[in-house]
Design a protein around this motif. Structure first.
Motif, PDB file in Angstrom:
ATOM      1  N   ASN A  69       0.819  -1.214   0.000  1.00 25.85           N
ATOM      2  CA  ASN A  69       0.000   0.000   0.000  1.00 25.85           C
ATOM      3  C   ASN A  69       0.855   1.267   0.000  1.00 25.85           C
ATOM      4  N   ILE A  70       1.966   1.193  -0.726  1.00 23.27           N
ATOM      5  CA  ILE A  70       2.861   2.333  -0.898  1.00 23.27           C
ATOM      6  C   ILE A  70       3.494   2.209  -2.285  1.00 23.27           C
ATOM      7  N   THR A  71       3.617   3.334  -2.963  1.00 19.63           N
ATOM      8  CA  THR A  71       4.182   3.292  -4.307  1.00 19.63           C
ATOM      9  C   THR A  71       5.689   3.052  -4.239  1.00 19.63           C
ATOM     10  N   VAL A  72       6.256   2.609  -5.346  1.00 24.89           N
ATOM     11  CA  VAL A  72       7.706   2.394  -5.424  1.00 24.89           C
ATOM     12  C   VAL A  72       8.426   3.719  -5.226  1.00 24.89           C
ATOM     13  N   TYR A  73       7.866   4.791  -5.768  1.00 22.44           N
ATOM     14  CA  TYR A  73       8.458   6.117  -5.593  1.00 22.44           C
ATOM     15  C   TYR A  73       8.557   6.456  -4.101  1.00 22.44           C
ATOM     16  N   ASP A  74       7.490   6.206  -3.367  1.00 25.55           N
ATOM     17  CA  ASP A  74       7.486   6.509  -1.934  1.00 25.55           C
ATOM     18  C   ASP A  74       8.453   5.623  -1.157  1.00 25.55           C
ATOM     19  N   LEU A  75       8.606   4.368  -1.594  1.00 27.59           N
ATOM     20  CA  LEU A  75       9.589   3.491  -0.948  1.00 27.59           C
ATOM     21  C   LEU A  75      11.003   4.029  -1.131  1.00 27.59           C
ATOM     22  N   ILE A  76      11.321   4.415  -2.363  1.00 32.07           N
ATOM     23  CA  ILE A  76      12.649   4.978  -2.635  1.00 32.07           C
ATOM     24  C   ILE A  76      12.828   6.260  -1.836  1.00 32.07           C
ATOM     25  N   HIS A  77      11.796   7.080  -1.804  1.00 31.22           N
ATOM     26  CA  HIS A  77      11.866   8.344  -1.071  1.00 31.22           C
ATOM     27  C   HIS A  77      12.113   8.100   0.413  1.00 31.22           C
ATOM     28  N   ARG A  78      11.468   7.102   0.967  1.00 26.80           N
ATOM     29  CA  ARG A  78      11.616   6.801   2.390  1.00 26.80           C
ATOM     30  C   ARG A  78      13.026   6.328   2.725  1.00 26.80           C
ATOM     31  N   TYR A  79      13.572   5.445   1.895  1.00 30.44           N
ATOM     32  CA  TYR A  79      14.857   4.847   2.234  1.00 30.44           C
ATOM     33  C   TYR A  79      16.060   5.594   1.669  1.00 30.44           C
ATOM     34  N   ARG A  80      15.917   6.223   0.503  1.00 32.72           N
ATOM     35  CA  ARG A  80      17.067   6.852  -0.133  1.00 32.72           C
ATOM     36  C   ARG A  80      16.948   8.370  -0.260  1.00 32.72           C
ATOM     37  N   GLY A  81      15.754   8.904  -0.135  1.00 32.80           N
ATOM     38  CA  GLY A  81      15.587  10.349  -0.191  1.00 32.80           C
ATOM     39  C   GLY A  81      14.915  10.812  -1.470  1.00 32.80           C
ATOM     40  N   GLY A  82      14.542  12.097  -1.461  1.00 33.14           N
ATOM     41  CA  GLY A  82      13.785  12.674  -2.563  1.00 33.14           C
ATOM     42  C   GLY A  82      14.548  12.779  -3.862  1.00 33.14           C
ATOM     43  N   VAL A  83      15.841  13.068  -3.788  1.00 32.61           N
ATOM     44  CA  VAL A  83      16.642  13.208  -5.014  1.00 32.61           C
ATOM     45  C   VAL A  83      16.732  11.875  -5.734  1.00 32.61           C
ATOM     46  N   HIS A  84      16.974  10.810  -4.991  1.00 31.10           N
ATOM     47  CA  HIS A  84      17.045   9.485  -5.610  1.00 31.10           C
ATOM     48  C   HIS A  84      15.695   9.073  -6.179  1.00 31.10           C
ATOM     49  N   ALA A  85      14.641   9.363  -5.445  1.00 26.54           N
ATOM     50  CA  ALA A  85      13.300   9.021  -5.920  1.00 26.54           C
ATOM     51  C   ALA A  85      12.986   9.775  -7.217  1.00 26.54           C
ATOM     52  N   PHE A  86      13.326  11.049  -7.255  1.00 29.57           N
ATOM     53  CA  PHE A  86      13.113  11.845  -8.459  1.00 29.57           C
ATOM     54  C   PHE A  86      13.911  11.281  -9.628  1.00 29.57           C
ATOM     55  N   PHE A  87      15.182  10.950  -9.365  1.00 26.72           N
ATOM     56  CA  PHE A  87      16.046  10.403 -10.416  1.00 26.72           C
ATOM     57  C   PHE A  87      15.454   9.126 -10.999  1.00 26.72           C
ATOM     58  N   TRP A  88      15.044   8.182 -10.153  1.00 28.78           N
ATOM     59  CA  TRP A  88      14.520   6.910 -10.642  1.00 28.78           C
ATOM     60  C   TRP A  88      13.153   7.072 -11.298  1.00 28.78           C
ATOM     61  N   GLN A  89      12.391   8.047 -10.861  1.00 26.52           N
ATOM     62  CA  GLN A  89      11.120   8.332 -11.530  1.00 26.52           C
ATOM     63  C   GLN A  89      11.370   8.826 -12.951  1.00 26.52           C
ATOM     64  N   ARG A  90      12.363   9.692 -13.125  1.00 32.98           N
ATOM     65  CA  ARG A  90      12.709  10.199 -14.461  1.00 32.98           C
ATOM     66  C   ARG A  90      13.197   9.069 -15.362  1.00 32.98           C
ATOM     67  N   ILE A  91      14.036   8.192 -14.821  1.00 36.10           N
ATOM     68  CA  ILE A  91      14.514   7.040 -15.595  1.00 36.10           C
ATOM     69  C   ILE A  91      13.330   6.161 -15.985  1.00 36.10           C
ATOM     70  N   SER A  92      12.434   5.953 -15.054  1.00 36.13           N
ATOM     71  CA  SER A  92      11.251   5.141 -15.318  1.00 36.13           C
ATOM     72  C   SER A  92      10.394   5.760 -16.420  1.00 36.13           C
ATOM     73  N   LYS A  93      10.241   7.073 -16.384  1.00 39.14           N
ATOM     74  CA  LYS A  93       9.445   7.765 -17.404  1.00 39.14           C
ATOM     75  C   LYS A  93      10.067   7.626 -18.793  1.00 39.14           C
ATOM     76  N   LEU A  94      11.399   7.570 -18.862  1.00 41.40           N
ATOM     77  CA  LEU A  94      12.067   7.379 -20.155  1.00 41.40           C
ATOM     78  C   LEU A  94      11.652   6.070 -20.809  1.00 41.40           C
ATOM     79  N   TYR A  95      11.370   5.081 -19.984  1.00 43.16           N
ATOM     80  CA  TYR A  95      10.991   3.764 -20.486  1.00 43.16           C
ATOM     81  C   TYR A  95       9.495   3.494 -20.330  1.00 43.16           C
ATOM     82  N   ASP A  96       8.707   4.543 -20.377  1.00 45.94           N
ATOM     83  CA  ASP A  96       7.245   4.456 -20.329  1.00 45.94           C
ATOM     84  C   ASP A  96       6.728   3.839 -19.038  1.00 45.94           C
TER      85      ASP A  96
END
Length: 124
Positions: A69-96
């Motif tokens: 009941n938590i998104t992958v973005y929120d998991l990354i944000h919780r454990y690694r921080g907002g910058v990492h979550a933003f980075f992986w979200q952008r990478i994810s968006k590149l691959y649809d």
């Protein structure tokens, strides 16, 4: 579903990480632990995760939301921080992809089919 076994492994990993993080007092030591833990996870799962198709990655993201009941973005944000979550979200968006995608079988047809497959596989 090929990605479903990862959910059980992830549950065990997150429980282990949470227990260890609770014991750590300082934020700096917590960050060190999380980085070290991430490296361990990456060496353990990197080969399997990189062999997933885009669609399987999307399904894995939705199954993580379904289970925890938590998104992958929120998991990354919780454990690694907002910058990492933003980075992986952008990478994810590149691959649809979308790390913020939620699982809702009542409104999304793909989620409905996933739920149907999961329900049928648990009956067997």
């Amino acid at each position: 579903l090929r990605v479903y076994p990862y959910i059980d492994s992830l549950a065990n990993i997150l429980n282990e990480a949470d227990l260890s993080i609770r014991k750590i007092n300082k934020k700096r030591n917590t960050r060190r632990y999380v980085r070290k833990f991430q490296k361990t996870i990456m060496t353990r799962f990197a080969k399997n995760i990189t062999n997933l198709t885009r669609e399987e990655g999307l399904i894995l993201s939705k199954l993580i939301y379904r289970e925890f009941n938590i998104t992958v973005y929120d998991l990354i944000h919780r454990y690694r921080g907002g910058v990492h979550a933003f980075f992986w979200q952008r990478i994810s968006k590149l691959y649809d992809g979308n790390l913020k995608s939620k699982y809702n079988p009542n409104q999304n047809r793909q989620d409905f089919y996933i739920e149907h497959i999961l329900q049928n596989s648990t009956k067997e």
